[in-house]
Design a protein around this motif. Sequence first.
Motif, short mmCIF file in Angstrom:
data_model
loop_
_atom_site.label_atom_id
_atom_site.label_comp_id
_atom_site.label_asym_id
_atom_site.label_seq_id
_atom_site.Cartn_x
_atom_site.Cartn_y
_atom_site.Cartn_z
N ASP A 1 19.90 -35.61 16.52
CA ASP A 1 21.29 -35.78 16.08
C ASP A 1 21.49 -37.28 16.09
N ILE A 2 21.11 -37.92 14.98
CA ILE A 2 20.89 -39.37 14.98
C ILE A 2 22.12 -40.18 15.40
N PRO A 3 23.29 -39.99 14.76
CA PRO A 3 24.44 -40.84 15.13
C PRO A 3 24.89 -40.63 16.58
N ASN A 4 24.66 -39.44 17.11
CA ASN A 4 25.03 -39.16 18.50
C ASN A 4 23.95 -39.60 19.49
N ASP A 5 22.85 -40.17 18.98
CA ASP A 5 21.77 -40.72 19.81
C ASP A 5 21.27 -39.71 20.84
N ARG A 6 20.91 -38.54 20.32
CA ARG A 6 20.39 -37.52 21.22
C ARG A 6 19.37 -36.64 20.48
N LEU A 7 18.45 -36.09 21.27
CA LEU A 7 17.54 -35.06 20.79
C LEU A 7 18.03 -33.73 21.31
N MET A 8 17.98 -32.73 20.45
CA MET A 8 18.42 -31.38 20.82
C MET A 8 17.20 -30.46 20.96
N ARG A 9 17.40 -29.36 21.64
CA ARG A 9 16.32 -28.40 21.89
C ARG A 9 16.82 -26.98 21.67
N TYR A 10 16.09 -26.20 20.86
CA TYR A 10 16.38 -24.79 20.66
C TYR A 10 15.25 -23.97 21.27
N ASP A 11 15.60 -23.08 22.19
CA ASP A 11 14.63 -22.24 22.90
C ASP A 11 14.53 -20.89 22.19
N GLU A 12 13.34 -20.60 21.65
CA GLU A 12 13.17 -19.33 20.93
C GLU A 12 13.22 -18.12 21.85
N THR A 13 12.95 -18.30 23.14
CA THR A 13 12.90 -17.14 24.03
C THR A 13 14.26 -16.53 24.32
N ASP A 14 15.31 -17.37 24.29
CA ASP A 14 16.65 -16.84 24.59
C ASP A 14 17.74 -17.36 23.65
N GLY A 15 17.38 -18.19 22.68
CA GLY A 15 18.36 -18.70 21.72
C GLY A 15 19.26 -19.78 22.25
N SER A 16 18.95 -20.33 23.42
CA SER A 16 19.81 -21.35 24.00
C SER A 16 19.57 -22.71 23.35
N VAL A 17 20.63 -23.53 23.35
CA VAL A 17 20.58 -24.88 22.80
C VAL A 17 20.97 -25.87 23.89
N SER A 18 20.20 -26.93 24.03
CA SER A 18 20.49 -27.91 25.07
C SER A 18 20.14 -29.30 24.57
N VAL A 19 20.57 -30.31 25.32
CA VAL A 19 20.21 -31.69 25.01
C VAL A 19 18.85 -31.96 25.63
N PHE A 20 17.90 -32.37 24.80
CA PHE A 20 16.54 -32.65 25.25
C PHE A 20 16.43 -34.05 25.81
N ALA A 21 17.12 -35.02 25.18
CA ALA A 21 17.10 -36.40 25.66
C ALA A 21 18.26 -37.17 25.07
N THR A 22 18.91 -38.01 25.90
CA THR A 22 19.94 -38.93 25.45
C THR A 22 20.14 -39.98 26.52
N PRO A 23 20.27 -41.26 26.16
CA PRO A 23 20.08 -41.83 24.83
C PRO A 23 18.60 -41.78 24.44
N CYS A 24 18.33 -42.01 23.15
CA CYS A 24 16.94 -41.88 22.69
C CYS A 24 16.60 -42.89 21.60
N ASN A 25 17.32 -43.97 21.51
CA ASN A 25 17.06 -45.00 20.49
C ASN A 25 17.24 -44.48 19.07
N ASN A 26 18.19 -43.57 18.89
CA ASN A 26 18.49 -43.04 17.55
C ASN A 26 17.24 -42.54 16.84
N HIS A 27 16.55 -41.61 17.48
CA HIS A 27 15.37 -41.01 16.85
C HIS A 27 15.74 -40.39 15.51
N ASN A 28 14.78 -40.43 14.58
CA ASN A 28 14.92 -39.72 13.31
C ASN A 28 13.80 -38.68 13.23
#
Length: 308
Positions: free
Chosen positions: A49-76
């Motif tokens: 999520d580039i402008p928000n300077d964060r990496l997100m994570r989607y877990d296939e086992t339960d459908g949960s969404v979480s922040v994987f890393a922030t700040p993260c140098n505006n990863h693309n």
Amino acid sequence: MLTKDFVVYDDRFRSLAMGNVHVEQLATGFRWAEGPAYFAAGKYLIWSDIPNDRLMRYDETDGSVSVFATPCNNHNGHTVDLEGRLVSCEHLGRCVSRIEHDGTRKVLADRFEGKKLNAPNDVVVKSDGSIWFTDPTYGIDGDYEGDKAESEIGACNVYRIDPASGAVTAVVTDMVRPNGLAFSPDESILYVADTGLTHKADCSPDIRAYPVAADGKSVGAGRTFATSDIGLFDGFRVDIHGNIWSSCGDGVNCYAPDGTLIGKIKIPEVVANVEFGARKRNRLYICGTTSLYSVYLNTRAAKRPAAK
């Protein structure tokens, strides 16, 4: 019967799309979703999520969404290397970096011929371990996805990082704004999208195909593979049959290996990038502008050929 989420332009698409399958919205609330990468061992997807300077994570086992890393140098863009490590394009860091197995960050490339890179955008790892990435200026064009700055290189190229020496070489130098990239299943062709229309009014919104040289380290003259029907191409992936599944202005376009647009997956937002995931690698994850979507297909992600 195919659902309204699929548009068929060529009967070849019917064998790739399945009846009664719908596009699912998995998460929303992002500013610019990009750069998906799938980790099979963990059964999860990460994306930027580039402008928000964060990496997100989607877990296939339960459908949960979480922040994987922030700040993260505006990863693309991201990819997973031959050892299962995350390779990242950093807008703010103006580099290509890698997360090691112990969690530390290692910068793999931040300069070319002594000058700072612009803002690495998308990245792919070849079967020989070399890393190929695009370097347009979007991360330095303003302060929204990085820090505004002037280009030191004065050009936007595609580069290769040598797996042994770490040397950075320019492999494509004839694009306005190189963006998404991928190899054909046998790695004989490098496909690269040019989004230069954002900066130059007469730049055609194309994916170009470059033949890979026999040494696997350079490419020949490129040719136009496809031109976007709506909006711009951005990121894309290749399946086992050599079809290209590419982002576009109204969804995901599917192109046969001969460059024919054979079908489309309709998405209600501009799409930035896609990635194959799930146990069988037959689930296409789709990064829309503000949301993450997915759809199951009757095809799978292309596998890297065995290293020679």
